[in-house]
Design a protein around this motif. Sequence first.
Motif, PDB file in Angstrom:
ATOM      1  N   LYS A  74     -43.538  30.435  46.808  1.00  0.00           N
ATOM      2  CA  LYS A  74     -44.139  29.751  47.960  1.00  0.00           C
ATOM      3  C   LYS A  74     -43.822  28.259  47.977  1.00  0.00           C
ATOM      4  CE  LYS A  74     -48.691  29.159  45.745  1.00  0.00           C
ATOM      5  NZ  LYS A  74     -50.116  29.522  45.838  1.00  0.00           N
ATOM      6  N   TYR A  75     -43.281  27.738  46.858  1.00  0.00           N
ATOM      7  CA  TYR A  75     -42.853  26.341  46.803  1.00  0.00           C
ATOM      8  C   TYR A  75     -41.332  26.229  46.931  1.00  0.00           C
ATOM      9  CZ  TYR A  75     -47.573  25.765  44.952  1.00  0.00           C
ATOM     10  OH  TYR A  75     -48.936  25.790  44.792  1.00  0.00           O
ATOM     11  N   THR A  76     -40.725  27.243  47.515  1.00  0.00           N
ATOM     12  CA  THR A  76     -39.270  27.333  47.598  1.00  0.00           C
ATOM     13  C   THR A  76     -38.841  27.499  49.052  1.00  0.00           C
ATOM     14  OG1 THR A  76     -39.364  28.537  45.476  1.00  0.00           O
ATOM     15  CG2 THR A  76     -37.250  28.517  46.637  1.00  0.00           C
ATOM     16  N   ASP A  77     -37.960  26.621  49.513  1.00  0.00           N
ATOM     17  CA  ASP A  77     -37.463  26.741  50.884  1.00  0.00           C
ATOM     18  C   ASP A  77     -36.385  27.813  51.003  1.00  0.00           C
ATOM     19  OD1 ASP A  77     -38.809  24.521  52.507  1.00  0.00           O
ATOM     20  OD2 ASP A  77     -38.156  23.471  50.704  1.00  0.00           O
ATOM     21  N   CYS A  78     -35.544  27.917  49.984  1.00  0.00           N
ATOM     22  CA  CYS A  78     -34.497  28.942  50.000  1.00  0.00           C
ATOM     23  C   CYS A  78     -34.352  29.505  48.595  1.00  0.00           C
ATOM     24  CB  CYS A  78     -33.167  28.359  50.485  1.00  0.00           C
ATOM     25  SG  CYS A  78     -31.846  29.588  50.606  1.00  0.00           S
ATOM     26  N   LEU A  79     -34.625  30.789  48.440  1.00  0.00           N
ATOM     27  CA  LEU A  79     -34.480  31.486  47.165  1.00  0.00           C
ATOM     28  C   LEU A  79     -33.175  32.274  47.221  1.00  0.00           C
ATOM     29  CD1 LEU A  79     -35.362  32.633  44.447  1.00  0.00           C
ATOM     30  CD2 LEU A  79     -36.897  34.195  45.658  1.00  0.00           C
ATOM     31  N   ILE A  80     -32.250  31.924  46.344  1.00  0.00           N
ATOM     32  CA  ILE A  80     -30.933  32.552  46.344  1.00  0.00           C
ATOM     33  C   ILE A  80     -30.821  33.507  45.168  1.00  0.00           C
ATOM     34  CG2 ILE A  80     -28.448  32.141  46.115  1.00  0.00           C
ATOM     35  CD1 ILE A  80     -28.925  29.419  47.447  1.00  0.00           C
ATOM     36  N   THR A  81     -30.492  34.756  45.465  1.00  0.00           N
ATOM     37  CA  THR A  81     -30.248  35.748  44.425  1.00  0.00           C
ATOM     38  C   THR A  81     -28.755  36.067  44.395  1.00  0.00           C
ATOM     39  OG1 THR A  81     -30.647  37.582  45.961  1.00  0.00           O
ATOM     40  CG2 THR A  81     -32.534  36.771  44.712  1.00  0.00           C
ATOM     41  N   ILE A  82     -28.276  36.610  43.256  1.00  0.00           N
ATOM     42  CA  ILE A  82     -26.841  36.870  43.138  1.00  0.00           C
ATOM     43  C   ILE A  82     -26.519  38.325  42.832  1.00  0.00           C
ATOM     44  CG2 ILE A  82     -26.335  34.484  42.490  1.00  0.00           C
ATOM     45  CD1 ILE A  82     -26.033  35.454  39.578  1.00  0.00           C
ATOM     46  N   ASN A  83     -27.536  39.191  42.903  1.00  0.00           N
ATOM     47  CA  ASN A  83     -27.254  40.624  42.764  1.00  0.00           C
ATOM     48  C   ASN A  83     -28.260  41.410  43.600  1.00  0.00           C
ATOM     49  OD1 ASN A  83     -29.631  41.414  41.012  1.00  0.00           O
ATOM     50  ND2 ASN A  83     -28.663  39.902  39.674  1.00  0.00           N
ATOM     51  N   GLU A  84     -27.899  42.643  43.872  1.00  0.00           N
ATOM     52  CA  GLU A  84     -28.680  43.453  44.811  1.00  0.00           C
ATOM     53  C   GLU A  84     -30.076  43.767  44.291  1.00  0.00           C
ATOM     54  OE1 GLU A  84     -28.089  47.461  47.575  1.00  0.00           O
ATOM     55  OE2 GLU A  84     -26.794  47.131  45.838  1.00  0.00           O
ATOM     56  N   GLU A  85     -30.203  44.059  42.989  1.00  0.00           N
ATOM     57  CA  GLU A  85     -31.514  44.419  42.437  1.00  0.00           C
ATOM     58  C   GLU A  85     -32.519  43.283  42.616  1.00  0.00           C
ATOM     59  OE1 GLU A  85     -33.547  45.179  38.109  1.00  0.00           O
ATOM     60  OE2 GLU A  85     -31.638  46.204  38.472  1.00  0.00           O
ATOM     61  N   ASP A  86     -32.116  42.057  42.306  1.00  0.00           N
ATOM     62  CA  ASP A  86     -33.015  40.911  42.448  1.00  0.00           C
ATOM     63  C   ASP A  86     -33.371  40.670  43.914  1.00  0.00           C
ATOM     64  OD1 ASP A  86     -33.026  40.512  39.744  1.00  0.00           O
ATOM     65  OD2 ASP A  86     -31.705  38.769  39.755  1.00  0.00           O
ATOM     66  N   TYR A  87     -32.383  40.784  44.784  1.00  0.00           N
ATOM     67  CA  TYR A  87     -32.625  40.550  46.211  1.00  0.00           C
ATOM     68  C   TYR A  87     -33.626  41.558  46.775  1.00  0.00           C
ATOM     69  CZ  TYR A  87     -31.809  40.194  51.237  1.00  0.00           C
ATOM     70  OH  TYR A  87     -31.976  40.045  52.590  1.00  0.00           O
ATOM     71  N   ILE A  88     -33.420  42.823  46.461  1.00  0.00           N
ATOM     72  CA  ILE A  88     -34.321  43.868  46.963  1.00  0.00           C
ATOM     73  C   ILE A  88     -35.733  43.675  46.413  1.00  0.00           C
ATOM     74  CG2 ILE A  88     -34.819  46.353  46.859  1.00  0.00           C
ATOM     75  CD1 ILE A  88     -31.777  46.817  47.013  1.00  0.00           C
ATOM     76  N   ARG A  89     -35.822  43.310  45.136  1.00  0.00           N
ATOM     77  CA  ARG A  89     -37.156  43.123  44.548  1.00  0.00           C
ATOM     78  C   ARG A  89     -37.899  41.971  45.231  1.00  0.00           C
ATOM     79  NH1 ARG A  89     -36.200  44.376  39.599  1.00  0.00           N
ATOM     80  NH2 ARG A  89     -37.159  46.398  39.938  1.00  0.00           N
ATOM     81  N   CYS A  90     -37.222  40.877  45.502  1.00  0.00           N
ATOM     82  CA  CYS A  90     -37.862  39.730  46.165  1.00  0.00           C
ATOM     83  C   CYS A  90     -38.320  40.083  47.570  1.00  0.00           C
ATOM     84  CB  CYS A  90     -36.900  38.551  46.238  1.00  0.00           C
ATOM     85  SG  CYS A  90     -36.582  37.761  44.668  1.00  0.00           S
ATOM     86  N   THR A  91     -37.479  40.792  48.314  1.00  0.00           N
ATOM     87  CA  THR A  91     -37.824  41.116  49.700  1.00  0.00           C
ATOM     88  C   THR A  91     -38.884  42.218  49.763  1.00  0.00           C
ATOM     89  OG1 THR A  91     -35.863  42.575  49.775  1.00  0.00           O
ATOM     90  CG2 THR A  91     -35.629  40.361  50.673  1.00  0.00           C
ATOM     91  N   ASN A  92     -38.750  43.241  48.941  1.00  0.00           N
ATOM     92  CA  ASN A  92     -39.721  44.346  48.961  1.00  0.00           C
ATOM     93  C   ASN A  92     -41.095  43.915  48.465  1.00  0.00           C
ATOM     94  OD1 ASN A  92     -37.753  46.010  49.947  1.00  0.00           O
ATOM     95  ND2 ASN A  92     -37.571  47.295  48.129  1.00  0.00           N
ATOM     96  N   ASN A  93     -41.117  42.994  47.505  1.00  0.00           N
ATOM     97  CA  ASN A  93     -42.385  42.547  46.918  1.00  0.00           C
ATOM     98  C   ASN A  93     -42.927  41.289  47.584  1.00  0.00           C
ATOM     99  OD1 ASN A  93     -42.035  44.698  45.250  1.00  0.00           O
ATOM    100  ND2 ASN A  93     -41.742  43.529  43.389  1.00  0.00           N
ATOM    101  N   LYS A  94     -42.316  40.946  48.733  1.00  0.00           N
ATOM    102  CA  LYS A  94     -42.828  39.881  49.592  1.00  0.00           C
ATOM    103  C   LYS A  94     -42.995  38.536  48.869  1.00  0.00           C
ATOM    104  CE  LYS A  94     -45.132  43.005  52.857  1.00  0.00           C
ATOM    105  NZ  LYS A  94     -44.527  44.233  52.355  1.00  0.00           N
ATOM    106  N   PHE A  95     -41.932  38.120  48.174  1.00  0.00           N
ATOM    107  CA  PHE A  95     -41.911  36.762  47.635  1.00  0.00           C
ATOM    108  C   PHE A  95     -41.962  35.796  48.817  1.00  0.00           C
ATOM    109  CE2 PHE A  95     -41.295  38.755  43.818  1.00  0.00           C
ATOM    110  CZ  PHE A  95     -40.793  37.977  42.785  1.00  0.00           C
ATOM    111  N   LYS A  96     -42.810  34.791  48.752  1.00  0.00           N
ATOM    112  CA  LYS A  96     -43.121  33.985  49.933  1.00  0.00           C
ATOM    113  C   LYS A  96     -42.267  32.723  50.058  1.00  0.00           C
ATOM    114  CE  LYS A  96     -47.803  35.779  50.388  1.00  0.00           C
ATOM    115  NZ  LYS A  96     -49.262  35.483  50.373  1.00  0.00           N
ATOM    116  N   ALA A  97     -40.998  32.817  49.649  1.00  0.00           N
ATOM    117  CA  ALA A  97     -40.065  31.730  49.935  1.00  0.00           C
ATOM    118  C   ALA A  97     -39.804  31.708  51.436  1.00  0.00           C
ATOM    119  CB  ALA A  97     -38.766  31.942  49.176  1.00  0.00           C
ATOM    120  N   LYS A  98     -39.470  30.519  51.974  1.00  0.00           N
ATOM    121  CA  LYS A  98     -39.204  30.435  53.412  1.00  0.00           C
ATOM    122  C   LYS A  98     -38.040  31.322  53.812  1.00  0.00           C
ATOM    123  CE  LYS A  98     -41.216  26.134  55.037  1.00  0.00           C
ATOM    124  NZ  LYS A  98     -40.971  24.872  55.777  1.00  0.00           N
TER     125      LYS A  98
END
Length: 372
Positions: free
Chosen positions: A136-160
Amino acid sequence: MKKVLFTATIDSHILNFHIPYLKWFKEQGYEVHVASNGEEKIPFVDVKHNILFERSPYSIKNINAYITLKKVIEQNDFNIIHCNTPIGGVLTRLAARKVRSMGTKVIYTAHGFHFYKGASLINWTVYYLIEKWLAKYTDCLITINEEDYIRCTNNKFKAKSIKIVNGIGIDLNKFQNQTLVKKTELRKKYGYREDDFILIYVAELSYRKHQDLIIDAVNLLSRKIPNIKLLIVGSGKLSQQYVKQVNKLNLQENVHFLGYRKDIECLMNMSDIAVSSSRQEGLPVNVMEAMATGLPIVVTDVRGNRDLVHNGENGYVVDIEDVEMFSSSLESLYRSEDLRKEFGEKSLELIKIYSLENVMKEMKKNYEECMN
């Protein structure tokens, strides 16, 4: 003048992964700052802040690192702060909360979360909860692999915004597929025979990189393929343990420890296959370098490895502890020069999207979107 700050736990992270981005910001007219632990001379940097980060999340020294970093951030009017590495990412986002509320944009690149499929309970308990909170203190959260990206989006990480990019970019001009003549010349130069079957693993010698699996696989193959050679390139805490393992198995003629090297592209170009037995990855540079060299690859089935290696297309993906499958995959490639060529050509095709040129385009777009 506009200002940008890059942070990471240690200087080597900045030197290994971020020089092209520092250069780009410099060309855009930014005053470029870096905050990391060390006193290295870093190109394209106007101001270097030596922050005594500790890699351990439990080190009390990180309290002083946080206090020092907070002063740096609040005494400079940064337009963008781009933080990296787990500890660097945590302390930077905490220290930047005040300036972020005043308009500074905060970007965090996760080079591979410490919580992942198969990670320990303590990793999930500590790292997952912290990363989700700090999103929630992050304007842009950048991931570099599919597993991390899916986990952040599915688990509703609140980056902008949450993005996925293809790693940090591989220089395709440095790692190129060479002719058979060049390969033969390199083998002669390094003292290897033309008919040697050479495997290469470039990685820190550690539990995480799991070199013992490859050594055991070579042990299974040494009678069937007496000319097999495994080049273990790198240094690390478990170097002596792995040397003892090789000596116990009488594999001194088959397994060669080369230590830290600066001629990786040459070693890759004289090899037949690249391997990785890692237990944990973000998006492994060693595998990308092997792909850019046009090598077939055998890797363990972990995040990052499976993003790059498509099973049966440019290599084989095997279970983390499956020595028999690892050795049989290597044997299949040894028996078929045509298969090695086919997999190598596919590697050259797949690596294009991970080129520095393509990744730079993605990151420039992310920086520009973040500032708007």
